[in-house]
Design an enzyme around this catalytic site. Structure first.
Site, PDB file in Angstrom:
ATOM      1  N   LYS A  39      11.539  -6.424   7.888  1.00  0.00           N
ATOM      2  CA  LYS A  39      10.158  -6.862   8.127  1.00  0.00           C
ATOM      3  C   LYS A  39      10.044  -7.795   9.326  1.00  0.00           C
ATOM      4  O   LYS A  39       8.944  -8.111   9.762  1.00  0.00           O
ATOM      5  CB  LYS A  39       9.627  -7.606   6.882  1.00  0.00           C
ATOM      6  N   LYS A 162     -11.115  -1.289   0.845  1.00  0.00           N
ATOM      7  CA  LYS A 162     -11.554  -1.699   2.184  1.00  0.00           C
ATOM      8  C   LYS A 162     -13.061  -1.966   2.215  1.00  0.00           C
ATOM      9  O   LYS A 162     -13.521  -2.860   2.918  1.00  0.00           O
ATOM     10  CB  LYS A 162     -11.182  -0.625   3.226  1.00  0.00           C
ATOM     11  N   ALA A 186     -10.532   4.482  12.510  1.00  0.00           N
ATOM     12  CA  ALA A 186     -10.233   5.640  11.673  1.00  0.00           C
ATOM     13  C   ALA A 186      -8.705   5.722  11.544  1.00  0.00           C
ATOM     14  O   ALA A 186      -8.024   4.704  11.706  1.00  0.00           O
ATOM     15  CB  ALA A 186     -10.808   6.885  12.309  1.00  0.00           C
TER      16      ALA A 186
HETATM   17  P1  NDP Z   1       1.058  -1.219   7.009  1.00  0.00           P
HETATM   18  O1  NDP Z   1       1.339  -0.748   5.636  1.00  0.00           O
HETATM   19  O2  NDP Z   1       2.022  -0.902   8.073  1.00  0.00           O
HETATM   20  O3  NDP Z   1       0.804  -2.785   6.983  1.00  0.00           O
HETATM   21  C1  NDP Z   1       0.164  -3.438   5.925  1.00  0.00           C
HETATM   22  C2  NDP Z   1       0.525  -4.900   5.967  1.00  0.00           C
HETATM   23  O4  NDP Z   1      -0.122  -5.587   4.886  1.00  0.00           O
HETATM   24  C3  NDP Z   1       2.022  -5.131   5.811  1.00  0.00           C
HETATM   25  O5  NDP Z   1       2.434  -6.119   6.721  1.00  0.00           O
HETATM   26  C4  NDP Z   1       2.133  -5.653   4.387  1.00  0.00           C
HETATM   27  O6  NDP Z   1       3.202  -6.540   4.185  1.00  0.00           O
HETATM   28  C5  NDP Z   1       0.827  -6.413   4.264  1.00  0.00           C
HETATM   29  N1  NDP Z   1       0.553  -6.670   2.856  1.00  0.00           N
HETATM   30  C6  NDP Z   1       0.297  -5.792   1.872  1.00  0.00           C
HETATM   31  N2  NDP Z   1       0.156  -6.429   0.697  1.00  0.00           N
HETATM   32  C7  NDP Z   1       0.344  -7.749   0.954  1.00  0.00           C
HETATM   33  C8  NDP Z   1       0.344  -8.946   0.169  1.00  0.00           C
HETATM   34  N3  NDP Z   1       0.104  -8.920  -1.146  1.00  0.00           N
HETATM   35  N4  NDP Z   1       0.583 -10.131   0.778  1.00  0.00           N
HETATM   36  C9  NDP Z   1       0.818 -10.194   2.114  1.00  0.00           C
HETATM   37  N5  NDP Z   1       0.835  -9.100   2.904  1.00  0.00           N
HETATM   38  C10 NDP Z   1       0.599  -7.908   2.330  1.00  0.00           C
HETATM   39  O7  NDP Z   1      -0.381  -0.644   7.367  1.00  0.00           O
HETATM   40  P2  NDP Z   1      -1.231  -0.558   8.708  1.00  0.00           P
HETATM   41  O8  NDP Z   1      -0.613  -1.289   9.810  1.00  0.00           O
HETATM   42  O9  NDP Z   1      -1.584   0.844   8.872  1.00  0.00           O
HETATM   43  O10 NDP Z   1      -2.560  -1.319   8.240  1.00  0.00           O
HETATM   44  C11 NDP Z   1      -2.907  -2.616   8.677  1.00  0.00           C
HETATM   45  C12 NDP Z   1      -4.363  -2.839   8.415  1.00  0.00           C
HETATM   46  O11 NDP Z   1      -5.142  -1.863   9.087  1.00  0.00           O
HETATM   47  C13 NDP Z   1      -4.766  -2.756   6.938  1.00  0.00           C
HETATM   48  O12 NDP Z   1      -5.774  -3.707   6.714  1.00  0.00           O
HETATM   49  C14 NDP Z   1      -5.351  -1.340   6.832  1.00  0.00           C
HETATM   50  O13 NDP Z   1      -6.262  -1.229   5.782  1.00  0.00           O
HETATM   51  C15 NDP Z   1      -6.040  -1.242   8.185  1.00  0.00           C
HETATM   52  N6  NDP Z   1      -6.301   0.107   8.653  1.00  0.00           N
HETATM   53  C16 NDP Z   1      -5.260   0.981   8.866  1.00  0.00           C
HETATM   54  C17 NDP Z   1      -5.515   2.252   9.332  1.00  0.00           C
HETATM   55  C18 NDP Z   1      -4.419   3.225   9.604  1.00  0.00           C
HETATM   56  O14 NDP Z   1      -4.716   4.410   9.788  1.00  0.00           O
HETATM   57  N7  NDP Z   1      -3.170   2.819   9.689  1.00  0.00           N
HETATM   58  C19 NDP Z   1      -6.901   2.704   9.579  1.00  0.00           C
HETATM   59  C20 NDP Z   1      -7.905   1.693   9.363  1.00  0.00           C
HETATM   60  C21 NDP Z   1      -7.600   0.450   8.912  1.00  0.00           C
HETATM   61  P3  NDP Z   1       4.675  -5.997   3.772  1.00  0.00           P
HETATM   62  O15 NDP Z   1       5.231  -5.446   5.047  1.00  0.00           O
HETATM   63  O16 NDP Z   1       5.364  -7.193   3.259  1.00  0.00           O
HETATM   64  O17 NDP Z   1       4.439  -4.928   2.733  1.00  0.00           O
END
Ligand code: NDP
Length: 319
Positions: A39, A162, A186
């Protein structure tokens, strides 16, 4: 200048941290587990990280957890939120971290006088999901809001998470006079900086790792670097406000598969819909507001190629 990125180890956030460091910012980056090299190592090795990246441990579900990461920052980019479909307890695994987590982060922001703006990574999931009819003439824009009741009825838990998180963010920002901007991308694709596979790039991988069917769904698609650029511009530009939809191309999975087949004629690509329902309708998403922010989209063809090359390089697929 000092800024905070929550959930920094994730796909989008890792790129955001990289671009912020490149622009000279000092970044306080929250991660759930600062001791897990999977991470953190890719973040620590970014250019400028040894001088200007500070990793801070924080969990969305722990009240006050983000105080240390946020204190002293001028902007907070709140990206952390679970994005999974394979879950057993939607409340605990998706809804609580999304909604309570967002309020938790905003509450930490309201406790310090240094934070001038908060940029929340919302989603197209909080924009497009409602009973409103769709066809290729319909243009979805920032005035659209997903319907939480409809999402709940259809048990689309990620969409619900979301939608509720963004609603809660706007309410909290109004009540506590926080300058909030949301970015509503998206499906985000592009090269992975992190060693693990995230959900939206996994959707591309599923088309090329032996499966013969694709989902009967139409989504917008956008490049990760454009999404991160939009986050940064939404902070740097004082007149940025409200929500920003980010979509380069709206495509049904069948069209996505066709693009991949054209780029890689020799590989096996999923070629049948996973159900025999009518083809999910197309629609348009307005690019006007994002253009005003200064976004020039990377063409989808380039993004999908970079995604597949990265999936190959990271060993997720052998082509
Ligand atoms: P990832 O799964 O790569 O990243 C999600 C992040 O959220 C990780 O760093 C994860 O931490 C963290 N997280 C989850 N649960 C917790 C928790 N309880 N406490 C602290 N941290 C937490 O996803 P994306 O990069 O794709 O998504 C990032 C953001 O973008 C999100 O908000 C998602 O909804 C939004 N999004 C993504 C899209 C996509 O297509 N990818 C489209 C639109 C919006 P850990 O690594 O420790 O699990």
């Amino acid at each position: 200048k000092v800024v905070c990125v929550t959930g920094a180890s994730g796909f989008i956030a890792s790129w955001l941290v990289k671009l912020l460091l490149q622009r000279g910012y000092t970044v306080k980056a929250s991660v759930r587990d600062t001791a897990d090299p999977k991470k953190t190592e890719h973040l620590r090795s970014l250019e400028g990280a040894s001088e200007r990246l500070h990793l801070v441990k924080a969990n969305l579900l722990e009240e006050g957890s983000f105080d240390a990461a946020i204190d002293g920052c001028e902007c907070v980019f709140h990206t952390a939120s679970p994005f999974y479909h394979d879950i057993t307890d939607p409340q605990a695994e998706l809804l609580d971290p999304a909604v309570k987590g967002t309020l938790n982060v905003l509450n930490s922001c309201s406790k310090t006088s240094t934070v001038k703006r908060v940029v929340v990574t919302s989603s197209a999931a909080a924009v497009v999901y409602s009973e409103r009819p769709r066809n290729s003439d319909v243009i979805i824009d920032e005035t659209w809001f997903s319907n939480a009741d409809f999402a709940q009825q259809n048990k689309v838990w990620y969409i619900l998470s979301k939608t509720l998180a963004e609603e809660a963010a706007w309410k909290f920002a109004k009540d506590h006079v926080i300058d909030l901007v949301t970015i509503n991308p998206a499906m985000v694709i592009g090269p992975l900086l992190q060693p693990t596979l995230n959900t939206s790039n996994a959707a591309v991988l599923k088309l090329i790792n032996g499966s013969s069917t694709f989902p009967n769904l139409t989504f917008g698609w956008v490049d990760v670097k454009d999404v991160c650029e939009a986050h940064i511009l939404a902070y740097e530009n004082p007149s940025a406000s409200g929500r920003y939809c980010l979509v380069e191309r709206v495509l049904h999975y069948s069209e996505l598969a066709k693009f991949i087949k054209e780029l890689y004629p020799s590989i096996q690509v999923a070629d049948k819909p996973a159900d025999d329902k009518p083809v999910a309708p197309s629609y348009q998403v307005s690019k006007e507001k994002a253009k005003g922010l200064g976004i020039n989209y990377t063409p989808f063809e380039e993004s999908i190629k970079a995604t597949i090359e990265s999936l190959k390089e990271k060993g997720f697929v052998n082509l």
